[in-house]
Scaffold this motif. Sequence first.
Motif, PDB file in Angstrom:
ATOM      1  N   GLY A 214      26.168  27.500  45.674  1.00  0.00           N
ATOM      2  CA  GLY A 214      24.940  26.710  45.674  1.00  0.00           C
ATOM      3  C   GLY A 214      24.958  25.535  44.713  1.00  0.00           C
ATOM      4  O   GLY A 214      23.900  25.084  44.243  1.00  0.00           O
ATOM      5  N   LEU A 215      26.134  24.999  44.420  1.00  0.00           N
ATOM      6  CA  LEU A 215      26.239  23.931  43.427  1.00  0.00           C
ATOM      7  C   LEU A 215      25.627  22.622  43.896  1.00  0.00           C
ATOM      8  O   LEU A 215      25.292  21.757  43.080  1.00  0.00           O
ATOM      9  CB  LEU A 215      27.711  23.727  43.045  1.00  0.00           C
ATOM     10  N   ASP A 216      25.448  22.470  45.215  1.00  0.00           N
ATOM     11  CA  ASP A 216      24.777  21.277  45.739  1.00  0.00           C
ATOM     12  C   ASP A 216      23.379  21.118  45.137  1.00  0.00           C
ATOM     13  O   ASP A 216      22.866  20.002  45.033  1.00  0.00           O
ATOM     14  CB  ASP A 216      24.659  21.359  47.268  1.00  0.00           C
ATOM     15  N   ARG A 217      22.763  22.231  44.771  1.00  0.00           N
ATOM     16  CA  ARG A 217      21.407  22.164  44.213  1.00  0.00           C
ATOM     17  C   ARG A 217      21.358  21.330  42.943  1.00  0.00           C
ATOM     18  O   ARG A 217      20.324  20.759  42.598  1.00  0.00           O
ATOM     19  CB  ARG A 217      20.892  23.579  43.919  1.00  0.00           C
ATOM     20  N   MET A 222      20.266  17.053  38.510  1.00  0.00           N
ATOM     21  CA  MET A 222      20.826  16.169  37.480  1.00  0.00           C
ATOM     22  C   MET A 222      20.275  14.750  37.615  1.00  0.00           C
ATOM     23  O   MET A 222      20.057  14.063  36.603  1.00  0.00           O
ATOM     24  CB  MET A 222      22.352  16.170  37.555  1.00  0.00           C
ATOM     25  N   GLN A 223      20.050  14.293  38.837  1.00  0.00           N
ATOM     26  CA  GLN A 223      19.461  12.954  39.023  1.00  0.00           C
ATOM     27  C   GLN A 223      18.088  12.881  38.364  1.00  0.00           C
ATOM     28  O   GLN A 223      17.782  11.936  37.622  1.00  0.00           O
ATOM     29  CB  GLN A 223      19.353  12.634  40.512  1.00  0.00           C
ATOM     30  N   ARG A 224      17.268  13.876  38.600  1.00  0.00           N
ATOM     31  CA  ARG A 224      15.919  13.888  38.038  1.00  0.00           C
ATOM     32  C   ARG A 224      15.932  14.209  36.548  1.00  0.00           C
ATOM     33  O   ARG A 224      15.076  13.733  35.791  1.00  0.00           O
ATOM     34  CB  ARG A 224      15.041  14.878  38.806  1.00  0.00           C
ATOM     35  N   LEU A 225      16.891  15.006  36.112  1.00  0.00           N
ATOM     36  CA  LEU A 225      16.986  15.320  34.690  1.00  0.00           C
ATOM     37  C   LEU A 225      17.259  14.059  33.874  1.00  0.00           C
ATOM     38  O   LEU A 225      16.682  13.878  32.788  1.00  0.00           O
ATOM     39  CB  LEU A 225      18.096  16.345  34.464  1.00  0.00           C
ATOM     40  N   ARG A 226      18.104  13.175  34.388  1.00  0.00           N
ATOM     41  CA  ARG A 226      18.428  11.953  33.635  1.00  0.00           C
ATOM     42  C   ARG A 226      17.238  11.010  33.515  1.00  0.00           C
ATOM     43  O   ARG A 226      17.223  10.152  32.626  1.00  0.00           O
ATOM     44  CB  ARG A 226      19.631  11.250  34.276  1.00  0.00           C
ATOM     45  N   GLU A 227      16.261  11.154  34.392  1.00  0.00           N
ATOM     46  CA  GLU A 227      15.051  10.350  34.255  1.00  0.00           C
ATOM     47  C   GLU A 227      14.246  10.790  33.039  1.00  0.00           C
ATOM     48  O   GLU A 227      13.513   9.982  32.447  1.00  0.00           O
ATOM     49  CB  GLU A 227      14.190  10.487  35.517  1.00  0.00           C
ATOM     50  N   ARG A 228      14.364  12.052  32.661  1.00  0.00           N
ATOM     51  CA  ARG A 228      13.616  12.594  31.522  1.00  0.00           C
ATOM     52  C   ARG A 228      14.481  12.736  30.273  1.00  0.00           C
ATOM     53  O   ARG A 228      13.964  12.711  29.143  1.00  0.00           O
ATOM     54  CB  ARG A 228      13.009  13.943  31.908  1.00  0.00           C
ATOM     55  N   VAL A 229      15.770  12.909  30.475  1.00  0.00           N
ATOM     56  CA  VAL A 229      16.709  13.019  29.350  1.00  0.00           C
ATOM     57  C   VAL A 229      17.821  12.004  29.610  1.00  0.00           C
ATOM     58  O   VAL A 229      18.869  12.342  30.169  1.00  0.00           O
ATOM     59  CB  VAL A 229      17.288  14.443  29.234  1.00  0.00           C
ATOM     60  N   PRO A 230      17.589  10.746  29.239  1.00  0.00           N
ATOM     61  CA  PRO A 230      18.573   9.695  29.533  1.00  0.00           C
ATOM     62  C   PRO A 230      19.964  10.036  28.998  1.00  0.00           C
ATOM     63  O   PRO A 230      20.108  10.547  27.886  1.00  0.00           O
ATOM     64  CB  PRO A 230      17.993   8.471  28.807  1.00  0.00           C
ATOM     65  N   GLY A 231      20.960   9.791  29.837  1.00  0.00           N
ATOM     66  CA  GLY A 231      22.340  10.026  29.431  1.00  0.00           C
ATOM     67  C   GLY A 231      22.831  11.443  29.594  1.00  0.00           C
ATOM     68  O   GLY A 231      23.984  11.737  29.254  1.00  0.00           O
ATOM     69  N   ALA A 322      15.610  29.423  43.064  1.00  0.00           N
ATOM     70  CA  ALA A 322      16.777  28.593  43.374  1.00  0.00           C
ATOM     71  C   ALA A 322      16.422  27.213  43.913  1.00  0.00           C
ATOM     72  O   ALA A 322      17.051  26.215  43.554  1.00  0.00           O
ATOM     73  CB  ALA A 322      17.675  29.326  44.362  1.00  0.00           C
ATOM     74  N   GLU A 323      15.420  27.116  44.781  1.00  0.00           N
ATOM     75  CA  GLU A 323      15.092  25.837  45.424  1.00  0.00           C
ATOM     76  C   GLU A 323      14.030  25.040  44.667  1.00  0.00           C
ATOM     77  O   GLU A 323      13.621  23.977  45.119  1.00  0.00           O
ATOM     78  CB  GLU A 323      14.612  26.096  46.852  1.00  0.00           C
ATOM     79  N   ASP A 324      13.598  25.515  43.507  1.00  0.00           N
ATOM     80  CA  ASP A 324      12.555  24.844  42.725  1.00  0.00           C
ATOM     81  C   ASP A 324      13.192  23.779  41.835  1.00  0.00           C
ATOM     82  O   ASP A 324      13.459  24.017  40.645  1.00  0.00           O
ATOM     83  CB  ASP A 324      11.786  25.874  41.899  1.00  0.00           C
ATOM     84  N   VAL A 325      13.424  22.599  42.391  1.00  0.00           N
ATOM     85  CA  VAL A 325      14.095  21.527  41.640  1.00  0.00           C
ATOM     86  C   VAL A 325      13.307  21.182  40.382  1.00  0.00           C
ATOM     87  O   VAL A 325      13.874  21.006  39.297  1.00  0.00           O
ATOM     88  CB  VAL A 325      14.280  20.283  42.526  1.00  0.00           C
ATOM     89  N   GLY A 326      11.981  21.085  40.515  1.00  0.00           N
ATOM     90  CA  GLY A 326      11.156  20.776  39.356  1.00  0.00           C
ATOM     91  C   GLY A 326      11.294  21.814  38.260  1.00  0.00           C
ATOM     92  O   GLY A 326      11.308  21.480  37.064  1.00  0.00           O
ATOM     93  N   GLY A 327      11.390  23.087  38.640  1.00  0.00           N
ATOM     94  CA  GLY A 327      11.561  24.156  37.667  1.00  0.00           C
ATOM     95  C   GLY A 327      12.878  24.037  36.915  1.00  0.00           C
ATOM     96  O   GLY A 327      12.937  24.222  35.692  1.00  0.00           O
ATOM     97  N   TRP A 328      13.945  23.709  37.640  1.00  0.00           N
ATOM     98  CA  TRP A 328      15.247  23.514  36.996  1.00  0.00           C
ATOM     99  C   TRP A 328      15.168  22.359  35.991  1.00  0.00           C
ATOM    100  O   TRP A 328      15.650  22.468  34.858  1.00  0.00           O
ATOM    101  CB  TRP A 328      16.319  23.196  38.043  1.00  0.00           C
ATOM    102  N   VAL A 329      14.567  21.263  36.420  1.00  0.00           N
ATOM    103  CA  VAL A 329      14.487  20.086  35.547  1.00  0.00           C
ATOM    104  C   VAL A 329      13.662  20.397  34.303  1.00  0.00           C
ATOM    105  O   VAL A 329      14.035  20.033  33.183  1.00  0.00           O
ATOM    106  CB  VAL A 329      13.896  18.893  36.319  1.00  0.00           C
ATOM    107  N   ASP A 330      12.543  21.091  34.480  1.00  0.00           N
ATOM    108  CA  ASP A 330      11.689  21.439  33.344  1.00  0.00           C
ATOM    109  C   ASP A 330      12.434  22.284  32.318  1.00  0.00           C
ATOM    110  O   ASP A 330      12.379  22.019  31.110  1.00  0.00           O
ATOM    111  CB  ASP A 330      10.452  22.199  33.822  1.00  0.00           C
ATOM    112  N   ARG A 331      13.121  23.338  32.784  1.00  0.00           N
ATOM    113  CA  ARG A 331      13.797  24.250  31.861  1.00  0.00           C
ATOM    114  C   ARG A 331      14.983  23.573  31.169  1.00  0.00           C
ATOM    115  O   ARG A 331      15.192  23.754  29.962  1.00  0.00           O
ATOM    116  CB  ARG A 331      14.287  25.510  32.591  1.00  0.00           C
TER     117      ARG A 331
END
Length: 400
Positions: A214-217, A222-231, A322-331
Amino acid sequence: MRIALFTEVFLPKIDGVVTRVVRTLEQLGELGHEVLVFAPGDPPAEYAGHEVVRVRSFSLRFLYPELKVGVPTPAIARRMESFHPHVVHTVNPIWLSAYGVLSAGRRDLPLLASFHTDVPQYTESLRVGWARHPIESWTQFLHNKAEVNLCTSGPMVDRARQVGIERVELWPKAVDTVAYHPATWSGGMRATLTDGHPHAPLVAYVGRMSREKGLDRLVEVMQRLRERVPGARLAMVGSGPYLEDLKKRFDPGHTVFTGYLSGTDLAAAYASADVFAFPSVTETLGLVALESMASGVPVVGARAGGIPFVIDDGGTGFLVDAEDVGGWVDRLTLLLTDTGRRAAMAVAARAEAERHSWRAATEALVGYYEQAVETHWREHRPLNGPFLDRFAKPMPRATD
């Protein structure tokens, strides 16, 4: 005790099942037991003082190139008879280990089987869903020949029972807390994993690069994470049949693919990350999560399979649907930006890992071997009938 062990995977392949098998062989040797290993592929001739019998095999190139399928031969039967084991242990019986099940039955030997990989569930991610029900039936049939069946996590005990496997027990989880340790942090490895940006926030994944993980997830995460944690950067440690596809999907400017690492390099890779991301929903345990925790790196993992058996949500890491992209980004954002919270989780993760040694897990396994032997001979029924009379070659109980 003499143990004949059949496994579908072994060295030089590296995965969670192989790690458990080799660590168990080391401990069994130290405890004074003798193991005869039957393995496919190109294994070493011995491991930890135990003989390894190389079994002729072929590759499933069209489905899973890394997997070597062992082909039973008469030589296996002869070696089994000369070894005269007290018990037979079949690891993930599907093909070669399935022959181990049948060979134990033919020779009237006690049998223990261990359920490490939910192969029926993997058929969906490998796009051969039509094979799910036949494999499930085959798995149930084989395991129910055993006096004892073992699973490596509580959720997988439930899963085994769900597919109709009986006499299921828990084989305790374990991790090498000496090799995997916070002290293996390395500035050089950190620079490697961040492509020369050692001060950038770093998320890591360690394991096989295969479709079922499931690494495609992590692409959108990571795209959205960089918007909140640049770099923020991602290190992908490992290899596998899906590697080239993944390289095309992730941002090459913020992702490093290291290929396989082992030994001190692998330990340093774990310890040099800030947080470990584990999106797989098909894990029976998730040994890499335990290794990350032993390295003092908290884990954000999917709330599925055996992962909740490893991670204390909010204590040693976080669980996310697994499919909660927002949850992954938040944590991930929380752990990358709140250094105090990350440090507290790192300490808790290490403390939890220290509770689970390979010696304790192997001593529990030996207890289950003894249970299988006693159950077999206590409930013993002589092999008889027209079919068995012709093909069976029963062996007396090994007493030496």
